[in-house]
Write a protein that holds these residues in place. Structure first.
Motif, PDB file in Angstrom:
ATOM      1  N   GLN A 602     -11.961 -35.651  25.520  1.00 40.24           N
ATOM      2  CA  GLN A 602     -11.804 -34.085  25.035  1.00 40.24           C
ATOM      3  C   GLN A 602     -10.723 -34.241  25.989  1.00 40.24           C
ATOM      4  O   GLN A 602     -10.850 -34.267  26.913  1.00 40.24           O
ATOM      5  CB  GLN A 602     -12.469 -33.322  25.551  1.00 40.24           C
ATOM      6  CG  GLN A 602     -12.677 -31.987  25.641  1.00 40.24           C
ATOM      7  CD  GLN A 602     -14.054 -31.127  26.813  1.00 40.24           C
ATOM      8  OE1 GLN A 602     -14.865 -31.064  26.041  1.00 40.24           O
ATOM      9  NE2 GLN A 602     -13.752 -31.420  28.118  1.00 40.24           N
ATOM     10  N   LYS A 603      -9.758 -33.260  25.623  1.00 41.50           N
ATOM     11  CA  LYS A 603      -8.691 -32.928  26.304  1.00 41.50           C
ATOM     12  C   LYS A 603      -8.162 -31.552  26.469  1.00 41.50           C
ATOM     13  O   LYS A 603      -7.890 -31.161  25.654  1.00 41.50           O
ATOM     14  CB  LYS A 603      -7.071 -33.540  25.078  1.00 41.50           C
ATOM     15  CG  LYS A 603      -6.947 -34.793  25.021  1.00 41.50           C
ATOM     16  CD  LYS A 603      -5.510 -34.702  24.510  1.00 41.50           C
ATOM     17  CE  LYS A 603      -5.532 -36.284  24.169  1.00 41.50           C
ATOM     18  NZ  LYS A 603      -4.690 -37.049  22.937  1.00 41.50           N
ATOM     19  N   GLY A 604      -7.731 -30.856  27.785  1.00 45.61           N
ATOM     20  CA  GLY A 604      -8.011 -29.882  27.988  1.00 45.61           C
ATOM     21  C   GLY A 604      -5.946 -29.276  27.928  1.00 45.61           C
ATOM     22  O   GLY A 604      -5.271 -29.849  27.424  1.00 45.61           O
ATOM     23  N   VAL A 605      -5.807 -28.559  28.581  1.00 50.77           N
ATOM     24  CA  VAL A 605      -4.442 -27.912  28.956  1.00 50.77           C
ATOM     25  C   VAL A 605      -3.951 -27.720  29.663  1.00 50.77           C
ATOM     26  O   VAL A 605      -4.931 -27.669  31.088  1.00 50.77           O
ATOM     27  CB  VAL A 605      -4.752 -26.497  27.819  1.00 50.77           C
ATOM     28  CG1 VAL A 605      -4.669 -26.398  26.723  1.00 50.77           C
ATOM     29  CG2 VAL A 605      -5.941 -25.491  29.101  1.00 50.77           C
ATOM     30  N   LYS A 606      -2.868 -27.994  29.918  1.00 46.36           N
ATOM     31  CA  LYS A 606      -2.196 -28.043  32.093  1.00 46.36           C
ATOM     32  C   LYS A 606      -1.720 -26.271  31.729  1.00 46.36           C
ATOM     33  O   LYS A 606      -0.853 -25.785  31.026  1.00 46.36           O
ATOM     34  CB  LYS A 606      -0.606 -28.681  31.302  1.00 46.36           C
ATOM     35  CG  LYS A 606      -1.256 -29.972  31.870  1.00 46.36           C
ATOM     36  CD  LYS A 606       0.104 -30.756  31.654  1.00 46.36           C
ATOM     37  CE  LYS A 606       0.692 -31.099  30.166  1.00 46.36           C
ATOM     38  NZ  LYS A 606       2.076 -32.171  30.676  1.00 46.36           N
ATOM     39  N   ILE A 607      -1.571 -25.617  33.020  1.00 42.26           N
ATOM     40  CA  ILE A 607      -1.524 -24.357  33.301  1.00 42.26           C
ATOM     41  C   ILE A 607      -0.888 -24.025  34.436  1.00 42.26           C
ATOM     42  O   ILE A 607      -0.913 -25.686  35.114  1.00 42.26           O
ATOM     43  CB  ILE A 607      -2.750 -23.278  33.652  1.00 42.26           C
ATOM     44  CG1 ILE A 607      -3.745 -24.317  34.993  1.00 42.26           C
ATOM     45  CG2 ILE A 607      -4.046 -23.449  32.304  1.00 42.26           C
ATOM     46  CD1 ILE A 607      -5.141 -22.771  34.884  1.00 42.26           C
ATOM     47  N   GLN A 608      -0.104 -23.391  34.622  1.00 39.31           N
ATOM     48  CA  GLN A 608       1.387 -22.996  35.836  1.00 39.31           C
ATOM     49  C   GLN A 608       0.859 -22.152  36.892  1.00 39.31           C
ATOM     50  O   GLN A 608      -0.726 -22.101  36.484  1.00 39.31           O
ATOM     51  CB  GLN A 608       2.365 -22.269  35.199  1.00 39.31           C
ATOM     52  CG  GLN A 608       2.896 -22.907  33.741  1.00 39.31           C
ATOM     53  CD  GLN A 608       3.405 -24.669  33.877  1.00 39.31           C
ATOM     54  OE1 GLN A 608       3.497 -24.715  34.541  1.00 39.31           O
ATOM     55  NE2 GLN A 608       3.092 -25.158  33.056  1.00 39.31           N
ATOM     56  N   LYS A 609       0.932 -22.765  37.803  1.00 40.76           N
ATOM     57  CA  LYS A 609       0.896 -21.890  39.681  1.00 40.76           C
ATOM     58  C   LYS A 609       1.048 -19.829  38.568  1.00 40.76           C
ATOM     59  O   LYS A 609       2.008 -19.784  38.176  1.00 40.76           O
ATOM     60  CB  LYS A 609       1.889 -22.029  40.156  1.00 40.76           C
ATOM     61  CG  LYS A 609       1.682 -23.534  40.502  1.00 40.76           C
ATOM     62  CD  LYS A 609       2.501 -24.040  42.057  1.00 40.76           C
ATOM     63  CE  LYS A 609       2.861 -25.596  42.351  1.00 40.76           C
ATOM     64  NZ  LYS A 609       3.891 -25.909  42.807  1.00 40.76           N
ATOM     65  N   GLY A 610       0.276 -19.573  39.758  1.00 41.65           N
ATOM     66  CA  GLY A 610      -0.033 -18.335  39.660  1.00 41.65           C
ATOM     67  C   GLY A 610      -1.129 -17.886  38.554  1.00 41.65           C
ATOM     68  O   GLY A 610      -1.680 -16.933  38.490  1.00 41.65           O
ATOM     69  N   VAL A 611      -2.310 -18.763  38.078  1.00 45.47           N
ATOM     70  CA  VAL A 611      -2.708 -18.326  37.554  1.00 45.47           C
ATOM     71  C   VAL A 611      -4.473 -17.469  38.463  1.00 45.47           C
ATOM     72  O   VAL A 611      -5.370 -16.658  37.786  1.00 45.47           O
ATOM     73  CB  VAL A 611      -3.903 -19.216  37.215  1.00 45.47           C
ATOM     74  CG1 VAL A 611      -4.864 -20.331  38.408  1.00 45.47           C
ATOM     75  CG2 VAL A 611      -5.532 -19.347  36.023  1.00 45.47           C
ATOM     76  N   GLY A 612      -4.308 -17.382  39.734  1.00 44.96           N
ATOM     77  CA  GLY A 612      -4.406 -17.096  40.361  1.00 44.96           C
ATOM     78  C   GLY A 612      -4.842 -15.484  40.503  1.00 44.96           C
ATOM     79  O   GLY A 612      -5.329 -14.692  41.088  1.00 44.96           O
ATOM     80  N   CYS A 613      -3.892 -14.628  39.506  1.00 50.20           N
ATOM     81  CA  CYS A 613      -3.335 -13.374  39.321  1.00 50.20           C
ATOM     82  C   CYS A 613      -4.048 -13.567  37.611  1.00 50.20           C
ATOM     83  O   CYS A 613      -5.105 -12.001  38.146  1.00 50.20           O
ATOM     84  CB  CYS A 613      -2.238 -13.309  38.822  1.00 50.20           C
ATOM     85  SG  CYS A 613      -0.695 -13.440  39.719  1.00 50.20           S
TER      86      CYS A 613
END
Length: 822
Positions: A602-613
């Motif tokens: 199972q492969k997830g995704v890469k997300i960037q900094k700033g997701v806390g918004c």
């Protein structure tokens, strides 16, 4: 039925006027006036709907008036969408204009288009006022909110009355429920009680109740009895008077003098005096098929899905047909059309329609929405609920999320037997549902009458009329071209052969007012860059498609609530997604079912900094956390609304930061954690205050020991562990979890040699899985352990040579599986 269009519109206008007033600059007064006028019209619409349901005579003028109300509601909704889209596209702040002169120049350029839409809204306002004035001509009455059904008349034959006169030999298949009800009545509770027989119209409730009522065992047990049919609209005095007369007739007594002149209070007193010291039962309310037609007859019965009323009525209709395959096949294929026009089936149509007419207004649109799915389609309940929310069908209630409220809506539709359950999860939650075939025919007709949605058939090439929703099943993508000027805001696609890139290039420009766009399972390979132009979009699903890049314009979808990327080829999420302040559900992963089950299947995704918004986010899975390190983990800790989180590629170094972030998620209900490789130790020990409402925990990765906080999870219902390499028997720590229903140890989750389920442990556990535990050679079950276990699955466990000791103590076991044993 007209109010199905007006009620959601009023709710939308109220929301706009209170929560997004700044977007309505220049037309705020007109929108407020339209809302007020619609509320005045609404009370008359309820009376119009009630008359139509009762088949009362309604003049052509009144019918035209109702149609005009529907049409003006459509035009209001479109005009508001267009105005808001215009404002969003030309908002100087959104376009990053700075300085006085650039802003003035921009305003001058957009003045004409804004003025044009505002003028259109003023014209609509004038139309609404005229429609309201015309309502006075038709003597409509004011009907309060609630059930929309009104008085029914007797111009149609109610087939339920036939059950009053059926002989016992004519009724089959009800012996078991009949005997059960008789047992409850005769041998049941000694004090006064009410027994309810519930279900959708046509199930045979009246027939069953009458057979119980007429049974000699029941009549002989009670001192008096009465059969009182209670319709949707009834007269209380008439009901009480009829009851007293029936009591007296059964006991061969004369009715009280002056009974017909008594008012309600006197009737109640008379009845109470009569019933003193009496036991009372009240209830609301040989040929053979030709061999050549046998298979077809089974298919026709299958269409009825066990609905007795439908089987009897369609059997009667078949008796009038020639006994040929051609005649019966035509009936089978055209059953939906026959349901509405054939006199043999009008009673079925009416009874089934009553179930819809009796719905509260807030549930009618939700129920109709199920008709957008194909026949016999097993509907994912979560998918359906999110679409309801995106459509604006779900009313907010303080203290509850809209998802919880929508789930209550679905539960009520199920309890009313309007929606059938397809799949239930281990914890009793409904996962999938469907619509009864005959009810679907009713829904399709009502959707057409109300312009609620147009369901395109395979043979249909074009469409004329008003609608804001389109559902396509097994048709060609090209038919959508005929809808690009129809102001469509919801599209569901099923079983399409192709969606070529040449068509998709202009797709979003052609459907710029979309709120719901569901591409699930579509043959889609490319997402156009201008996707960000869909300002109104709330629900977007690319699930199970071949798309591999998410455009950066995703950041412009300011109203997006659901983004479903499950089973796509998308790996990297652009940083622009962090601008989506209303996003509630973000689902992204791809499972390779051709691979053996391991940490990389199972492969997830890469997300960037700033997701806390993303402060509104409730569900986020699966995210690869090894790329963002501790900074990304700390960002996740800002998502305090999260209810479900799934992360992958955990490393030892970020364990403590991860535990600190999880402690901030007080509402978290589901957590899935997997390590970057089988040998990487996950540090989960430092969580002193875990989310108290955590219900599901899935850990894939090596642990030094079982985290101390897991046995403290009072609401935990599912625990699954893989590759954890625990050395100490974890059962002692887990056996007192009060709500645990499902437990799985797999892929060397436990390295020990023995597991011992002791007396009094795991009192609620229903499912137990022990797989790929290579060191396990002894499994013991004491008497009094696992008292409710229904499913036990074992293997491969090469060292376990004998059947578990004490397995005979599992009195409730229904399923026993041994895997990997020769």
């Amino acid at each position: 039925m007209a109010d199905t269009a007006v009620s959601p519109l009023i709710a939308r206008l109220i929301s706009l006027l209170t929560e997004e007033a700044k977007l309505l600059r220049g037309i705020h007064g007109e929108v407020a006036d339209i809302k007020d006028e619609l509320e005045s019209i609404q009370i008359f619409l309820k009376d119009a709907d009630a008359r139509a349901a009762a088949e009362e005579d309604i003049s052509d003028g009144a019918k035209t008036w109702v149609k005009q109300v529907r049409e003006v509601a459509f035009h209001i909704d479109v005009a508001i969408d267009q105005y808001l889209l215009h404002e969003a596209k030309h908002d100087p702040r959104r376009l990053h204009f700075t300085g006085f002169f650039p802003k003035i120049t921009h305003l001058l350029k957009t003045f004409n288009s804004r003025h044009e839409i505002a003028t259109k809204i003023q014209e609509i306002k004038a139309s609404v006022q005229k429609i309201k004035d015309r309502s006075k001509r038709y003597s409509f009455k004011s009907i309060d909110q609630g059930s929309s059904s009104g008085a029914r008349n007797d111009r149609w034959h109610d087939p339920r009355k036939d059950s009053f006169y059926l002989d016992d030999a004519d009724v089959v298949g009800i012996e078991s429920p009949r005997d059960e009800l008789i047992g409850w009545l005769v041998e049941g509770l000694p004090y006064r009680s009410v027994l309810s027989v519930v279900g959708m119209g046509g199930l045979g409730k009246t027939t069953l109740a009458k057979k119980v009522y007429d049974h000699q065992k029941v009549r002989g047990h009670f001192d008096c009895h009465a059969w009182i049919p209670v319709s949707q609209s009834y007269n209380t005095e008439h009901l009480l008077r009829s009851m007293i007369k029936q009591f007296c007739k059964a006991r061969m007594e004369y009715p009280p003098q002056g009974l017909d002149e008594m008012d309600e209070e006197l009737l109640i007193n008379e009845l109470r005096n009569y019933l003193q010291q009496k036991r009372v039962f009240q209830f609301d309310f040989g040929g053979h098929c030709p061999p050549a037609l046998e298979n077809l007859s089974h298919n026709i019965v299958e269409k009825c899905k066990g609905l007795p009323l439908a089987i009897v009525a369609i059997g009667g209709l078949l008796s009038t047909k020639d006994k040929t395959i051609f005649e019966w096949q035509n009936l089978h294929d055209g059953l939906g059309i026959e349901l509405g026009r054939n006199p043999h089936l009008v009673g079925v149509d009416k009874i089934l329609s009553l179930s819809y007419e009796d719905l509260p207004y807030n549930l009618k649109s939700c129920f109709l929405y199920l008709g957008m799915y194909p026949e016999d389609y097993s509907i994912n309940c979560v998918r359906l609920i999110r679409q309801w929310i995106a459509e604006g069908f779900v009313k907010k209630i303080e203290g509850k999320t809209v998802e919880e409220i929508a789930r209550e809506y679905l539960t009520e539709l199920i309890h009313r037997s309007l929606v059938q359950v397809s799949i239930v999860d281990f914890d009793g939650k409904v996962r999938r549902c469907r619509l009864h075939d005959l009810l679907r025919e009713i829904v399709l007709q009502k959707m057409k009458d109300l312009s609620f949605c147009h369901v395109l058939s395979k043979k249909e090439l074009s469409f004329e009329g008003l609608t804001r929703r389109v559902s396509i099943d097994r048709g060609s993508y090209s038919v959508l071209k005929g809808f690009k000027d129809k102001h469509i805001h919801s599209i569901l696609l099923f079983n399409l052969d192709e969606l070529p890139k040449s068509f998709m290039i202009t797709f979003f420009a052609d459907f710029k007012l979309l709120k719901v766009m569901d591409f699930e399972d579509a043959p889609l390979y490319h997402i156009p860059e201008d996707m960000g132009s869909l300002f109104h979009l709330r629900y977007l699903s690319f699930r199970n498609t071949k798309v591999n890049v998410l455009p950066k314009s995703i950041g412009k979808l300011q109203n997006l609530e659901t983004l479903d990327l499950k089973q796509t080829l998308i790996c990297d999420i652009p940083v622009e997604i962090n601008k989506l302040g209303k996003l509630r559900h973000f689902l992204a992963y791809n499972r390779d079912y051709k691979k053996d089950f391991n940490l990389t299947w199972q492969k997830g995704v890469k997300i960037q900094k700033g997701v806390g918004c993303l402060k509104s986010l409730q569900k986020l899975y699966y995210v690869k956390v090894n790329h963002g390190g501790i900074d990304l983990i700390e960002e996740l800790g800002k998502l305090k609304q999260l209810k479900k989180l799934g992360i992958q590629n955990m490393t030892t170094e970020i364990g403590r930061a991860f535990c600190a972030s999880i402690q901030n998620m007080k509402d978290l209900q589901s957590l899935e954690v997997s390590s970057i490789c089988e040998d990487e130790i996950i540090d989960l020990q430092s969580m002193s205050s875990p989310p108290q409402f955590l219900q599901r925990l899935h850990i894939s990765g090596r642990l030094d020991k079982l985290p101390d906080w897991i046995p403290k999870l009072q609401h935990l219902v599912r625990l699954r562990m893989f590759w954890s390499r625990l050395e100490d028997d974890p059962l002692k720590a887990l056996q007192n979890l009060p709500n645990l229903l499902q437990l799985t140890f797999s892929r060397q989750a436990y390295d020990g040699e023995q597991l011992h389920f002791k007396t009094g442990g795991f009192l609620k556990l229903k499912e137990l899985g022990l797989h790929h535990l290579n060191g396990l050679y002894s499994l013991m079950i004491d008497e009094g352990a696992l008292p409710l276990l229904e499913m036990l699955s074992i293997g491969p466990t090469p060292q376990l040579k004998e059947v578990p000791s004490g397995i005979h103590h599992l009195k409730n076991l229904k399923q026993l599986n041994f895997w990997g044993y020769a």
